[in-house]
Scaffold this active site. Sequence first.
Site, PDB file in Angstrom:
ATOM      1  N   ARG A 112      30.981  31.020  55.466  1.00 33.34           N
ATOM      2  CA  ARG A 112      29.595  30.829  55.009  1.00 33.34           C
ATOM      3  C   ARG A 112      28.978  29.796  55.927  1.00 33.34           C
ATOM      4  O   ARG A 112      29.424  28.648  55.985  1.00 33.34           O
ATOM      5  CB  ARG A 112      29.559  30.373  53.549  1.00 33.34           C
ATOM      6  CG  ARG A 112      28.179  29.907  53.126  1.00 33.34           C
ATOM      7  CD  ARG A 112      28.052  29.724  51.636  1.00 33.34           C
ATOM      8  NE  ARG A 112      27.925  31.009  50.975  1.00 33.34           N
ATOM      9  CZ  ARG A 112      27.467  31.180  49.725  1.00 33.34           C
ATOM     10  NH1 ARG A 112      27.105  30.150  49.009  1.00 33.34           N
ATOM     11  NH2 ARG A 112      27.367  32.385  49.208  1.00 33.34           N
ATOM     12  N   HIS A 133      23.735  38.551  53.572  1.00 32.79           N
ATOM     13  CA  HIS A 133      24.695  38.217  52.504  1.00 32.79           C
ATOM     14  C   HIS A 133      25.338  39.526  52.014  1.00 32.79           C
ATOM     15  O   HIS A 133      25.110  39.971  50.889  1.00 32.79           O
ATOM     16  CB  HIS A 133      23.969  37.481  51.369  1.00 32.79           C
ATOM     17  CG  HIS A 133      24.874  36.795  50.396  1.00 32.79           C
ATOM     18  ND1 HIS A 133      26.250  36.714  50.564  1.00 32.79           N
ATOM     19  CD2 HIS A 133      24.611  36.151  49.220  1.00 32.79           C
ATOM     20  CE1 HIS A 133      26.767  36.045  49.544  1.00 32.79           C
ATOM     21  NE2 HIS A 133      25.807  35.698  48.728  1.00 32.79           N
ATOM     22  N   GLN A 177      27.374  40.002  48.567  1.00 30.82           N
ATOM     23  CA  GLN A 177      26.563  40.072  47.351  1.00 30.82           C
ATOM     24  C   GLN A 177      26.105  41.506  47.094  1.00 30.82           C
ATOM     25  O   GLN A 177      26.047  41.958  45.953  1.00 30.82           O
ATOM     26  CB  GLN A 177      25.350  39.148  47.476  1.00 30.82           C
ATOM     27  CG  GLN A 177      24.482  39.118  46.235  1.00 30.82           C
ATOM     28  CD  GLN A 177      25.197  38.490  45.047  1.00 30.82           C
ATOM     29  OE1 GLN A 177      25.722  37.387  45.144  1.00 30.82           O
ATOM     30  NE2 GLN A 177      25.222  39.189  43.909  1.00 30.82           N
ATOM     31  N   ASP A 202      15.189  36.537  44.559  1.00 29.51           N
ATOM     32  CA  ASP A 202      16.097  35.479  45.025  1.00 29.51           C
ATOM     33  C   ASP A 202      15.258  34.199  45.116  1.00 29.51           C
ATOM     34  O   ASP A 202      14.022  34.251  45.021  1.00 29.51           O
ATOM     35  CB  ASP A 202      16.688  35.875  46.396  1.00 29.51           C
ATOM     36  CG  ASP A 202      17.743  34.884  46.898  1.00 29.51           C
ATOM     37  OD1 ASP A 202      18.275  34.095  46.093  1.00 29.51           O
ATOM     38  OD2 ASP A 202      18.031  34.895  48.117  1.00 29.51           O
ATOM     39  N   CYS A 219      20.982  37.249  42.706  1.00 28.15           N
ATOM     40  CA  CYS A 219      22.322  36.875  43.182  1.00 28.15           C
ATOM     41  C   CYS A 219      22.805  35.567  42.562  1.00 28.15           C
ATOM     42  O   CYS A 219      24.003  35.299  42.529  1.00 28.15           O
ATOM     43  CB  CYS A 219      22.345  36.803  44.701  1.00 28.15           C
ATOM     44  SG  CYS A 219      21.288  35.508  45.392  1.00 28.15           S
ATOM     45  N   ARG A 273      31.280  40.179  41.913  1.00 24.56           N
ATOM     46  CA  ARG A 273      31.662  39.573  43.195  1.00 24.56           C
ATOM     47  C   ARG A 273      33.187  39.600  43.325  1.00 24.56           C
ATOM     48  O   ARG A 273      33.735  39.883  44.390  1.00 24.56           O
ATOM     49  CB  ARG A 273      31.160  38.117  43.286  1.00 24.56           C
ATOM     50  CG  ARG A 273      29.643  37.959  43.361  1.00 24.56           C
ATOM     51  CD  ARG A 273      29.070  38.509  44.643  1.00 24.56           C
ATOM     52  NE  ARG A 273      29.655  37.897  45.826  1.00 24.56           N
ATOM     53  CZ  ARG A 273      29.279  36.725  46.351  1.00 24.56           C
ATOM     54  NH1 ARG A 273      28.294  36.046  45.802  1.00 24.56           N
ATOM     55  NH2 ARG A 273      29.857  36.263  47.453  1.00 24.56           N
TER      56      ARG A 273
HETATM   57  N1  NVA Z   1      19.065  33.120  49.734  1.00 25.18           N
HETATM   58  C1  NVA Z   1      19.970  32.205  49.080  1.00 25.18           C
HETATM   59  C2  NVA Z   1      21.148  32.935  48.516  1.00 25.18           C
HETATM   60  C3  NVA Z   1      22.144  32.073  47.799  1.00 25.18           C
HETATM   61  C4  NVA Z   1      23.332  32.827  47.292  1.00 25.18           C
HETATM   62  C5  NVA Z   1      20.431  31.147  50.075  1.00 25.18           C
HETATM   63  O1  NVA Z   1      20.702  31.493  51.223  1.00 25.18           O
HETATM   64  O2  NVA Z   1      20.482  29.970  49.709  1.00 25.18           O
HETATM   65  N1   CP Z   2      25.381  34.407  44.920  1.00 30.94           N
HETATM   66  C1   CP Z   2      26.127  33.514  45.602  1.00 30.94           C
HETATM   67  O1   CP Z   2      26.535  33.738  46.737  1.00 30.94           O
HETATM   68  O2   CP Z   2      26.428  32.392  44.889  1.00 30.94           O
HETATM   69  P1   CP Z   2      27.120  31.070  45.443  1.00 30.94           P
HETATM   70  O3   CP Z   2      26.160  30.410  46.388  1.00 30.94           O
HETATM   71  O4   CP Z   2      27.377  30.253  44.213  1.00 30.94           O
HETATM   72  O5   CP Z   2      28.395  31.431  46.159  1.00 30.94           O
END
Ligand code: NVA
Ligand code: CP
Length: 300
Positions: free
Chosen positions: A104, A131, A134, A219, A259, A287
Amino acid sequence: MSLRHFLTLLDLSSEELHQLIGRAVELKNWQKNGRIYEPLKNRVLAMIFEKSSTRTRVSFETGMVQLGGHAMFLSARDTQIGRGEPAEDSARVLSRMVDAIMIRTFEHDKIERFSEFSTAPVINALTDQFHPCQLLADMQTWFEHRGDIRGATVTFIGDGNNMCHSYINAARQFDFTLHVAAPAGYHPDPDIVAGAADCVRLFEDPVEASRDSDLVVTDVWASMGQEEEQREREKSFAGFQVNADLMRQAGKDALFMHCLPAHRGEEVSAEVIDGPQSVVWDEAENRLHAQKALLEFLLA
Ligand code: NVA
Ligand code: CP
């Protein structure tokens, strides 16, 4: 099988993705029925986190244990990755020791460079751009509640961000129509849209975009790394909240997904996320099951 990575939904064929969703449903049933299935005994997944996570960390770690393997949490802060060791070097070293690597991070380019030098499968657990994990869970959730998504209309309301981009790829791979409603200046990457031109329509009016939709998705307005833009984004996204009025535009059996983490009162009202059309808790649970199917596909 030759080395495969999962950096975006386009790394698997449409057929492979459909099989993977079916397998996720099966693994979920096995788990619920107490069936032990450990094809990944002695296999190790390294999990590199340069951003926060609840669901992704817990689902990958639990999934590896349930499959008989082990997951190793590596935060950027406590490893040389956070001190600037090049992605290319980290990839060569880690992939000599572990069986798969989940990352990540911020720039998508970094995970691409990492995967070029990794001799183990690399999984994208979120970049600024995509992502895909997800979307496996979201698609599994849809299939469980409604069957095949082919031909359905899905509306994504909000920022043209990593989730939106992954929905665009999903529209290509799972053959549904995607409406994206975003304020001016926050539309998705035109190159990603161009790759899915037949299945994506862009709107600036969320009401119009939601009309007769089968699934409404949103989101956060400010993603990880954009915290300083929060106030400005709240102004830009006013009018883009998914609330009961907006859900009334969608089909009467429409589902709602997010998500998570969610901000009630910003991108979604409490009434919608905690209401009968919301499937966000199934989505979060999936997930685990969808990523177990992915790990099995890449490793077993
Ligand atoms: N768009 C959000 C998704 C989090 C799971 C982010 O990147 O923070
Ligand atoms: N939806 C998602 O990826 O959640 P987290 O940021 O908690 O991993």
